[in-house]
Design a protein around this motif. Structure first.
Motif, PDB file in Angstrom:
ATOM      1  N   GLU A 132     -29.454  16.706  -2.190  1.00  0.00           N
ATOM      2  CA  GLU A 132     -29.791  16.505  -0.776  1.00  0.00           C
ATOM      3  C   GLU A 132     -29.367  15.127  -0.283  1.00  0.00           C
ATOM      4  OE1 GLU A 132     -31.097  17.648   2.904  1.00  0.00           O
ATOM      5  OE2 GLU A 132     -31.120  18.919   1.109  1.00  0.00           O
ATOM      6  N   TYR A 148     -24.119  21.221   4.755  1.00  0.00           N
ATOM      7  CA  TYR A 148     -25.252  22.135   4.578  1.00  0.00           C
ATOM      8  C   TYR A 148     -24.844  23.416   3.860  1.00  0.00           C
ATOM      9  CZ  TYR A 148     -29.230  25.109   5.681  1.00  0.00           C
ATOM     10  OH  TYR A 148     -30.301  25.956   5.581  1.00  0.00           O
ATOM     11  N   LEU A 178     -25.401  16.487   7.431  1.00  0.00           N
ATOM     12  CA  LEU A 178     -25.316  17.898   7.052  1.00  0.00           C
ATOM     13  C   LEU A 178     -24.192  18.647   7.753  1.00  0.00           C
ATOM     14  CD1 LEU A 178     -29.130  18.769   6.979  1.00  0.00           C
ATOM     15  CD2 LEU A 178     -27.648  18.150   5.073  1.00  0.00           C
TER      16      LEU A 178
END
Length: 220
Positions: A23, A30, A109
């Motif tokens: 992350e 993403y 992302l």
């Protein structure tokens, strides 16, 4: 039983730790992070099935286990969960920097305004199913009951924190952790009788749909 419990605890903890690193430790968008999550969750469950042979992918998805009264209760809980999400958002809105969240979604992302629609659909229906299957269908149902009620909601709450840690203050993150832990317990309670994930999945969908609806304000 000890070997099964040990495998579930270690493999699920390792998986969530790796996902937390992905992350923030690797600059990927993403979509790739989602593929990594699906792959790790699948591998953990698949290896368990090969080692212990007492679990099948389909057994926690049986619709026949849900009666009419259960569906009605689930729908009420689902609508209530969406209402709680909205109320929490309105309550803490003065302490939330929406521009910061939008910038993180876009820069880190790679989620654009158009992409947010598709991400929202996936999060609401696909990711919610993935999480319910892994945390409730696999971890909770295969651990001893006491271990399941302690470990699964704690891991579920911890797993979400890296996703939101750049968005909120420490106080709000703590509140989110407690809220996610409580939600994890509720999801297990509604699933336990029928040993299927349909109940928690429907409630999860309702909550996520409200989050996505709120999130539309970031881009539109």
């Amino acid at each position: 039983m000890i070997k099964k419990t040990t495998y579930i605890l270690l493999s699920s903890f390792f998986t969530c730790a790796v996902l937390a690193f992905i992350e923030h430790g690797i600059e990927i968008n993403y979509v790739i992070k989602t593929v990594c999550k699906i792959s790790f969750f699948f591998i953990v469950v698949w290896v368990y099935m090969k080692l212990f042979k007492d679990f099948h992918f389909k057994q926690v998805l049986a619709l026949s286990k849900m009666g009419r009264r259960e569906w009605l209760k689930v729908m009420i809980l689902g609508i209530s969960s969406a209402g709680i999400v909205l109320a929490a958002y309105l309550l803490f809105l003065p302490q939330i920097d929406l521009n910061l969240i939008q910038q993180d979604l876009t820069d880190r992302l790679g989620i654009t305004a158009t992409g947010f629609i598709f991400v929202g659909i996936y999060v609401s229906f696909g990711n919610s199913l993935l999480e319910e299957y892994f945390f409730r269908g696999f971890i909770f149902f295969n651990l001893p009951r006491k271990w399941g009620y302690i470990y699964s909601p704690l891991l579920f709450a911890s797993y979400h924190i890296p996703m939101i840690m750049l968005w909120f203050t420490a106080e709000i993150i703590l509140i989110c952790f407690i809220g996610l832990w409580v939600i994890g317990l509720v999801f297990q309670l509604v699933n336990e009788k029928n040993r299927t994930i349909w109940a928690s999945w429907i409630i999860h969908i309702c909550a996520d749909l409200m989050i996505i609806i709120i999130g539309l304000n970031l881009f539109y």
